[in-house]
Scaffold this active site. Structure first.
Site, mmCIF file in Angstrom:
data_model
loop_
_atom_site.group_PDB
_atom_site.id
_atom_site.type_symbol
_atom_site.label_atom_id
_atom_site.label_comp_id
_atom_site.label_asym_id
_atom_site.label_seq_id
_atom_site.Cartn_x
_atom_site.Cartn_y
_atom_site.Cartn_z
ATOM 1 N N ASN A 63 0.841 -1.203 0.000
ATOM 2 C CA ASN A 63 0.000 0.000 0.000
ATOM 3 C C ASN A 63 0.871 1.246 0.000
ATOM 4 O OD1 ASN A 63 -2.334 1.506 -0.048
ATOM 5 N ND2 ASN A 63 -2.457 1.644 2.191
ATOM 6 N N SER A 64 2.030 1.131 -0.674
ATOM 7 C CA SER A 64 2.950 2.276 -0.758
ATOM 8 C C SER A 64 3.817 2.016 -1.987
ATOM 9 C CB SER A 64 3.814 2.338 0.507
ATOM 10 O OG SER A 64 4.518 1.106 0.651
ATOM 11 N N ALA B 126 3.791 -2.313 9.704
ATOM 12 C CA ALA B 126 3.240 -2.964 8.502
ATOM 13 C C ALA B 126 1.944 -3.706 8.808
ATOM 14 C CB ALA B 126 4.286 -3.934 7.943
ATOM 15 N N SER C 37 -4.598 0.585 17.418
ATOM 16 C CA SER C 37 -5.532 1.559 16.857
ATOM 17 C C SER C 37 -6.691 1.812 17.804
ATOM 18 C CB SER C 37 -6.058 0.997 15.533
ATOM 19 O OG SER C 37 -7.257 1.640 15.166
ATOM 20 N N TYR D 289 -10.623 -5.164 10.704
ATOM 21 C CA TYR D 289 -9.379 -4.411 10.930
ATOM 22 C C TYR D 289 -9.185 -4.196 12.428
ATOM 23 C CZ TYR D 289 -6.417 -0.471 11.876
ATOM 24 O OH TYR D 289 -5.456 0.350 12.436
ATOM 25 N N LYS E 91 -6.351 -5.818 15.355
ATOM 26 C CA LYS E 91 -5.536 -5.046 16.308
ATOM 27 C C LYS E 91 -5.796 -5.522 17.740
ATOM 28 C CE LYS E 91 -3.309 -2.493 13.410
ATOM 29 N NZ LYS E 91 -1.850 -2.672 13.235
ATOM 30 N N PHE F 122 -20.430 9.799 5.107
ATOM 31 C CA PHE F 122 -21.204 8.589 5.427
ATOM 32 C C PHE F 122 -22.111 8.816 6.636
ATOM 33 C CE2 PHE F 122 -19.145 6.655 2.131
ATOM 34 C CZ PHE F 122 -17.781 6.418 2.300
ATOM 35 N N ARG G 274 -14.292 11.723 15.681
ATOM 36 C CA ARG G 274 -13.009 11.032 15.801
ATOM 37 C C ARG G 274 -11.999 11.950 16.492
ATOM 38 N NH1 ARG G 274 -15.904 7.674 14.381
ATOM 39 N NH2 ARG G 274 -15.743 6.105 12.740
ATOM 40 N N ARG H 166 -21.626 4.179 6.789
ATOM 41 C CA ARG H 166 -20.710 3.147 6.291
ATOM 42 C C ARG H 166 -20.640 2.023 7.318
ATOM 43 N NH1 ARG H 166 -14.418 4.757 5.399
ATOM 44 N NH2 ARG H 166 -14.532 4.981 7.683
ATOM 45 N N ASP I 22 -18.367 1.578 10.807
ATOM 46 C CA ASP I 22 -17.986 2.844 11.440
ATOM 47 C C ASP I 22 -18.401 2.903 12.897
ATOM 48 O OD1 ASP I 22 -18.271 5.260 8.705
ATOM 49 O OD2 ASP I 22 -16.540 4.312 9.658
HETATM 50 C C1 WQD Z 1 -13.185 8.875 9.545
HETATM 51 C C2 WQD Z 1 -14.596 9.427 9.492
HETATM 52 C C3 WQD Z 1 -16.135 8.058 8.257
HETATM 53 C C4 WQD Z 1 -14.386 8.609 4.314
HETATM 54 C C5 WQD Z 1 -9.037 5.199 10.616
HETATM 55 C C6 WQD Z 1 -8.101 4.251 9.984
HETATM 56 C C7 WQD Z 1 -7.662 3.181 10.918
HETATM 57 C C8 WQD Z 1 -7.366 3.718 12.283
HETATM 58 C C9 WQD Z 1 -8.466 4.599 12.805
HETATM 59 C C10 WQD Z 1 -5.014 3.953 12.680
HETATM 60 C C11 WQD Z 1 -15.648 8.341 9.659
HETATM 61 C C12 WQD Z 1 -15.961 9.422 7.593
HETATM 62 C C13 WQD Z 1 -14.586 8.699 5.681
HETATM 63 C C14 WQD Z 1 -15.354 9.134 3.431
HETATM 64 C C15 WQD Z 1 -16.670 9.823 5.293
HETATM 65 N N1 WQD Z 1 -6.170 4.464 12.281
HETATM 66 N N2 WQD Z 1 -15.711 9.305 6.147
HETATM 67 N N3 WQD Z 1 -16.459 9.729 3.951
HETATM 68 O O1 WQD Z 1 -12.600 4.662 9.762
HETATM 69 O O2 WQD Z 1 -12.069 6.280 11.649
HETATM 70 O O3 WQD Z 1 -10.318 4.634 10.765
HETATM 71 O O4 WQD Z 1 -8.593 5.640 11.842
HETATM 72 O O5 WQD Z 1 -4.767 2.852 12.962
HETATM 73 O O6 WQD Z 1 -6.503 2.628 10.348
HETATM 74 O O7 WQD Z 1 -8.760 3.675 8.885
HETATM 75 O O8 WQD Z 1 -11.041 6.631 9.421
HETATM 76 O O9 WQD Z 1 -10.863 8.385 7.720
HETATM 77 O O10 WQD Z 1 -12.017 6.199 7.107
HETATM 78 O O11 WQD Z 1 -13.146 7.772 8.640
HETATM 79 O O12 WQD Z 1 -17.700 10.365 5.744
HETATM 80 O O13 WQD Z 1 -15.226 9.076 2.182
HETATM 81 O O14 WQD Z 1 -14.817 9.982 8.199
HETATM 82 O O15 WQD Z 1 -17.504 7.654 8.218
HETATM 83 O O16 WQD Z 1 -16.719 8.885 10.390
HETATM 84 P P1 WQD Z 1 -11.632 5.535 10.443
HETATM 85 P P2 WQD Z 1 -11.721 7.243 8.125
#
Ligand code: WQD
Length: 340
Positions: free
Chosen positions: A37-38, A84, A127, A152, A156, A220, A233, A297, A300
Site C-alpha cells: 500500500n505504498s 506494517a 488503533s 481491521y 488489532k 457517510f 473522531r 458506512r 464505522d
Molecule cells: C473517519 C470518518 C467516516 C471517508 C481510521 C483508519 C484506521 C485507524 C483509525 C489507525 C468516519 C468518515 C470517511 C469518506 C466519510 N487508524 N468518512 N467519507 O474509519 O475512523 O479509521 O482511523 O490505525 O486505520 O482507517 O477513518 O478516515 O475512514 O473515517 O464520511 O469518504 O470519516 O464515516 O466517520 P476511520 P476514516
C-alpha cells in the site's frame, strides 16, 4: 551503532517515523516494506528530507523464510517498530480473511524472529478501533474493549493479545503498544504525506483530492447521536504520531517502562466531527468543498476520542498540531502532488 527495524517504513506513518528517526537519533535504520500500500518513491521523499542513509528490504513479512534470510546479515538489532499492516476499515469488511491473514501472520513471524535473536524492544501499531463503540468517552487505556466493529479493529485487538501472551512466556521482551487515533496531515515541508497506491478510504485524503477535482467526497451519514449528527473522531497529526515512536523507543531503551507491555493512547484528546474537519479544511484552504451526504458506512464507530494523559506523563509526549494545521499540511501536500 545499534539497529532499529522499521516494518512498513514506506507507508504513511512509517515514512514519517523514518524521517524523525533519521534526523533525531543515531540508530542504524532498516526499513522492511513489500509496497502493498505504498511505493518505493516514498523512500526517495524520506531521503530528500534526511541526511543519513538507511537500508531497505522489500519482502512480505508473512513469508517467514524471506524474513529470516533477509535479516540474517542485519546485526545488533536493538528493537522493532512494527507498522506494517492493512488498515482500511471498509476494505477489512469486504475481505476479512485477507486482513486476518496479513495482519496476524506478519506479527507472529516477527515475534518468532525476535525470540530467535532475543530482540528485546518491540513497538506495535495498534488503533483506537480496538475500543469499538465505547460506552464512555474519552477512552483511557483502562477502558474495557467492546467488540470490534470491523475485522481491521479485531486484528488489532488480537495483535495486542498476542503480544500480552507472548510477553508472559518471554519476559525478556519489553513492548509498547501505541493505539493511534486518526492519523492525518503531512510533513511540514509539504514533500511527504499520505500516498496510498490504491484509492484512499480515509476522510482527509478524500477531502484534499475532492478539492482538486480528483475525487468526490460522500459523507457517510449525518444522523448519528452526536452533537452535530456526524461521526466523531480524534484526529492526530502524523508527525505527532511519529514523534511518539521516538519517545516510546527511548522509554524502552532507558528501561523506564514499569510493565513488560505498556499501552498508550495517541490522540489529541479532542473529539472532532466530520463536519468540523470539512469546515477546518475550507477555512485553511480558502476553498468551498463540494460533498454529498450518503448512508452510513458499515463498520464505522459513532464516536471515539481519547484521554492522552498517560502518553503525556509516561512518554513526555505532547501533540503539537491543532486541527487547522493538520488540514493545512494535508492541503499543502495535495497541492505538491498536483504540481509534480
Ligand atoms: C473517519 C470518518 C467516516 C471517508 C481510521 C483508519 C484506521 C485507524 C483509525 C489507525 C468516519 C468518515 C470517511 C469518506 C466519510 N487508524 N468518512 N467519507 O474509519 O475512523 O479509521 O482511523 O490505525 O486505520 O482507517 O477513518 O478516515 O475512514 O473515517 O464520511 O469518504 O470519516 O464515516 O466517520 P476511520 P476514516
Amino acid at each position: 551503532m545499534k539497529t532499529i527495524i522499521v516494518t512498513g517504513g514506506a507507508g504513511y506513518i512509517g515514512s514519517h517515523t523514518l524521517i524523525e528517526l533519521l534526523n533525531k537519533t543515531d540508530y542504524n535504520i532498516v526499513s522492511i516494506d513489500n509496497f502493498s500500500n505504498s511505493a518505493a518513491n516514498s523512500y526517495d521523499r524520506v531521503k530528500a528530507l534526511t541526511k543519513r542513509e538507511f537500508q531497505t528490504i522489500n519482502i512480505d513479512l508473512c513469508n517467514e523464510n524471506d524474513l529470516r534470510q533477509n535479516l540474517s546479515n542485519v546485526k545488533d538489532i536493538l528493537g522493532i517498530i512494527h507498522f506494517a499492516a492493512f488498515k482500511s476499515v471498509p476494505d477489512s469488511m469486504a475481505d476479512p480473511v485477507l486482513y486476518y491473514w496479513n495482519n496476524i501472520n506478519s506479527l507472529t513471524n516477527l515475534l518468532k524472529y525476535a525470540k530467535e535473536k532475543q530482540i528485546k524492544n518491540f513497538i506495535f501499531s495498534s488503533s483506537c478501533s480496538v475500543y469499538g463503540n465505547a460506552d464512555e468517552l474519552p477512552v483511557t487505556e483502562e477502558t474495557l474493549l467492546k467488540k470490534a466493529e470491523s475485522p481491521y479493529g479485531h486484528t488489532k485487538q488480537i495483535g495486542e493479545d498476542i503480544i500480552e501472551f507472548f510477553s508472559k512466556s518471554n519476559p525478556w521482551l519489553n513492548a509498547v503498544i501505541l493505539r493511534y487515533f486518526n492519523p492525518v496531515g503531512a510533513h511540514l515541508s509539504g514533500t511527504n504525506g499520505e500516498s496510498p497506491i490504491n484509492k484512499p478510504n480515509n476522510l482527509v485524503p478524500i477531502i484534499t483530492q475532492t478539492a482538486v477535482g480528483k475525487n468526490s467526497l460522500t459523507v457517510f451519514g449525518n444522523d448519528y447521536s452526536t452533537p452535530d449528527g456526524y461521526c466523531v473522531r480524534d484526529y492526530i497529526h502524523v508527525t505527532d504520531i511519529a514523534d511518539a515512536h521516538i519517545k516510546a523507543f527511548e522509554y524502552l531503551v532507558k528501561q523506564k517502562n514499569k510493565k513488560k507491555v505498556s499501552l498508550f493512547n495517541l490522540g489529541t484528546g479532542k473529539g472532532v466531527s466530520v463536519l468540523e474537519v470539512i469546515k477546518s479544511f475550507e477555512k485553511v484552504s480558502k476553498t468551498k468543498l463540494n460533498y454529498t451526504v450518503g448512508p452510513r458506512r458499515a463498520g464505522d464507530v459513532v464516536a471515539v476520542y481519547c484521554d492522552n494523559t498517560l502518553a503525556r506523563t509516561e512518554l513526555g509526549w505532547t501533540p503539537e498540531f491543532d486541527l487547522d494545521n493538520m488540514m493545512l499540511t494535508a492541503w499543502k501536500w495535495q497541492q505538491n502532488l498536483e504540481n509534480n
